[in-house]
Every structure is written in C-alpha cells, then in structure tokens.
Write a protein that holds these residues in place. Structure first.
Motif, PDB file in Angstrom:
ATOM      1  N   MET A   1      30.103  53.131  13.760  1.00 15.14           N
ATOM      2  CA  MET A   1      31.130  53.826  13.635  1.00 15.14           C
ATOM      3  C   MET A   1      31.007  54.740  12.314  1.00 15.14           C
ATOM      4  SD  MET A   1      34.556  52.235  15.428  1.00 15.14           S
ATOM      5  CE  MET A   1      34.373  50.828  15.945  1.00 15.14           C
ATOM      6  N   ASP A  20      38.896  55.266   5.265  1.00  9.39           N
ATOM      7  CA  ASP A  20      38.014  53.856   5.253  1.00  9.39           C
ATOM      8  C   ASP A  20      37.721  53.844   3.639  1.00  9.39           C
ATOM      9  OD1 ASP A  20      38.356  53.518   7.954  1.00  9.39           O
ATOM     10  OD2 ASP A  20      36.980  54.585   8.441  1.00  9.39           O
ATOM     11  N   GLU A  23      44.823  48.011  11.866  1.00  6.71           N
ATOM     12  CA  GLU A  23      43.578  48.896  12.417  1.00  6.71           C
ATOM     13  C   GLU A  23      42.140  48.586  11.703  1.00  6.71           C
ATOM     14  OE1 GLU A  23      43.433  53.143  11.081  1.00  6.71           O
ATOM     15  OE2 GLU A  23      44.243  53.307  13.019  1.00  6.71           O
ATOM     16  N   THR A  24      42.210  48.533  10.515  1.00  5.66           N
ATOM     17  CA  THR A  24      40.904  48.356   9.707  1.00  5.66           C
ATOM     18  C   THR A  24      41.091  47.196   8.608  1.00  5.66           C
ATOM     19  OG1 THR A  24      40.550  50.871  10.349  1.00  5.66           O
ATOM     20  CG2 THR A  24      39.209  49.715   8.547  1.00  5.66           C
ATOM     21  N   GLU A  72      31.380  40.634   4.819  1.00  2.00           N
ATOM     22  CA  GLU A  72      31.837  40.313   6.043  1.00  2.00           C
ATOM     23  C   GLU A  72      32.762  39.103   6.169  1.00  2.00           C
ATOM     24  OE1 GLU A  72      29.087  39.844   9.349  1.00  2.00           O
ATOM     25  OE2 GLU A  72      28.019  41.887   8.620  1.00  2.00           O
ATOM     26  N   SER A  78      41.262  44.816  18.621  1.00  2.00           N
ATOM     27  CA  SER A  78      40.771  45.975  18.579  1.00  2.00           C
ATOM     28  C   SER A  78      40.525  46.454  17.023  1.00  2.00           C
ATOM     29  CB  SER A  78      41.679  47.157  19.006  1.00  2.00           C
ATOM     30  OG  SER A  78      42.948  47.159  18.415  1.00  2.00           O
ATOM     31  N   ARG A 120      38.936  47.030  13.437  1.00  2.00           N
ATOM     32  CA  ARG A 120      37.767  47.849  12.847  1.00  2.00           C
ATOM     33  C   ARG A 120      37.405  46.972  11.436  1.00  2.00           C
ATOM     34  NH1 ARG A 120      38.784  52.810  11.148  1.00  2.00           N
ATOM     35  NH2 ARG A 120      36.711  53.599  11.387  1.00  2.00           N
ATOM     36  N   ILE A 137      35.253  46.847   7.927  1.00  2.00           N
ATOM     37  CA  ILE A 137      34.201  47.858   7.039  1.00  2.00           C
ATOM     38  C   ILE A 137      33.025  46.858   6.489  1.00  2.00           C
ATOM     39  CG2 ILE A 137      33.806  49.074   4.969  1.00  2.00           C
ATOM     40  CD1 ILE A 137      36.554  50.113   5.473  1.00  2.00           C
ATOM     41  N   ARG A 146      29.568  51.158   6.838  1.00  2.94           N
ATOM     42  CA  ARG A 146      29.751  51.510   8.012  1.00  2.94           C
ATOM     43  C   ARG A 146      30.910  50.681   8.730  1.00  2.94           C
ATOM     44  NH1 ARG A 146      25.959  47.807   7.872  1.00  2.94           N
ATOM     45  NH2 ARG A 146      25.756  46.353   9.784  1.00  2.94           N
ATOM     46  N   VAL A 147      31.680  51.069   9.745  1.00  2.00           N
ATOM     47  CA  VAL A 147      32.826  50.541  10.268  1.00  2.00           C
ATOM     48  C   VAL A 147      32.128  49.645  11.825  1.00  2.00           C
ATOM     49  CG1 VAL A 147      35.070  50.704  11.188  1.00  2.00           C
ATOM     50  CG2 VAL A 147      34.236  52.154   9.228  1.00  2.00           C
ATOM     51  N   VAL A 148      32.402  48.764  11.941  1.00  2.00           N
ATOM     52  CA  VAL A 148      32.066  47.814  13.140  1.00  2.00           C
ATOM     53  C   VAL A 148      33.289  47.172  13.708  1.00  2.00           C
ATOM     54  CG1 VAL A 148      29.837  47.604  12.371  1.00  2.00           C
ATOM     55  CG2 VAL A 148      31.477  45.790  12.289  1.00  2.00           C
ATOM     56  N   PRO A 149      33.245  47.095  15.211  1.00  3.36           N
ATOM     57  CA  PRO A 149      34.498  46.501  15.780  1.00  3.36           C
ATOM     58  C   PRO A 149      34.325  44.967  15.390  1.00  3.36           C
ATOM     59  CG  PRO A 149      32.942  47.197  17.368  1.00  3.36           C
ATOM     60  CD  PRO A 149      32.449  47.798  16.036  1.00  3.36           C
TER      61      PRO A 149
END
Length: 122
Positions: free
Chosen positions: A1, A7, A72-73, A86, A101, A103, A105, A113-116
């Motif tokens: 994403m 972000d 959310e993130t 991570e 759900s 997200r 970074i 980048r953004v990953v689930p």
C-alpha cells in the motif's frame, strides 16, 4: 500500500516521541498508532530486569484507557527515530488479534510502505 500524508505524520509522531523519551536503556523504542477518526496514541517500551514490555503494547493500553477499540495504523521506531522496525512476533500476534484490519508502516526510513498486519504474521 502507498504511504499517505497521514502515514508520514504518524512516523513523525513516533519519531518525536523517540527523540524526546528514548534517552536511556529503559526506553529505546517508540510507537504511535492512529484511529480512523485521526486520534494518535504513542508509547515507549519499558525494559527492566524483571521483563520487557514493547512500545506497541503500551500504545494499545494508552488507547484502551481512552475508550478506543479500533486502531487503523501503527508504526514503531528505534534509534531515536532513525529506523522504522516491524513489530516483534509477540506484538504482531497481539496486534493481529485485537485489530485484524490494522495497517503497519514498515521499511527503511527513505523507503516506507504500509502493509496489513496479516502480511507480517506467520
């Protein structure tokens, strides 16, 4: 994403906390998370001889004390904000269980980048 301005702002928020609060061996990692309505919660890890608590778990607790049930993130930084990391396996499992759900970074500071969250598990 693709990274959005919100972000990048979240990375800046975590970096600011890291630069301000991660100045000892007790606190070396900072994390910041955003809710869908734009509220940001941050925290730092807690290292002690009796055990460690990761920054991501501190953020979950901080958000929960304000009644937040959905993040959310999230982003986590180390080295006073110079490196994005991570979540560890334990935190990834907790984050995935609480916020399926979510997200996350990830990446190098100059190539984020953004990953689930599910993309980091297993």
């Amino acid at each position: 994403m693709t990274m959005q301005d919100t972000d990048r702002a979240l990375v800046q928020a975590a970096t600011a906390v890291a630069k301000l609060r991660c100045r000892s061996q007790s606190h070396t990692v900072a994390s910041a998370a955003r809710t869908a309505d734009g509220r940001v919660f941050s925290g730092v890890n807690v290292q002690h001889d009796s055990g460690d608590t990761c920054a991501e778990l501190v953020v979950i607790g901080a958000a929960a004390t304000q009644g937040v049930t959905e993040l959310e993130t999230i982003v986590t930084v180390t080295d006073r904000g110079r490196e994005v990391v991570e979540p560890c396996d334990r935190c990834g499992q907790v984050l995935g269980a609480y916020f399926p759900s979510l997200r996350v970074i990830v990446g190098k500071v100059d190539d984020l980048r953004v990953v689930p969250i599910g993309g980091l598990l297993g």
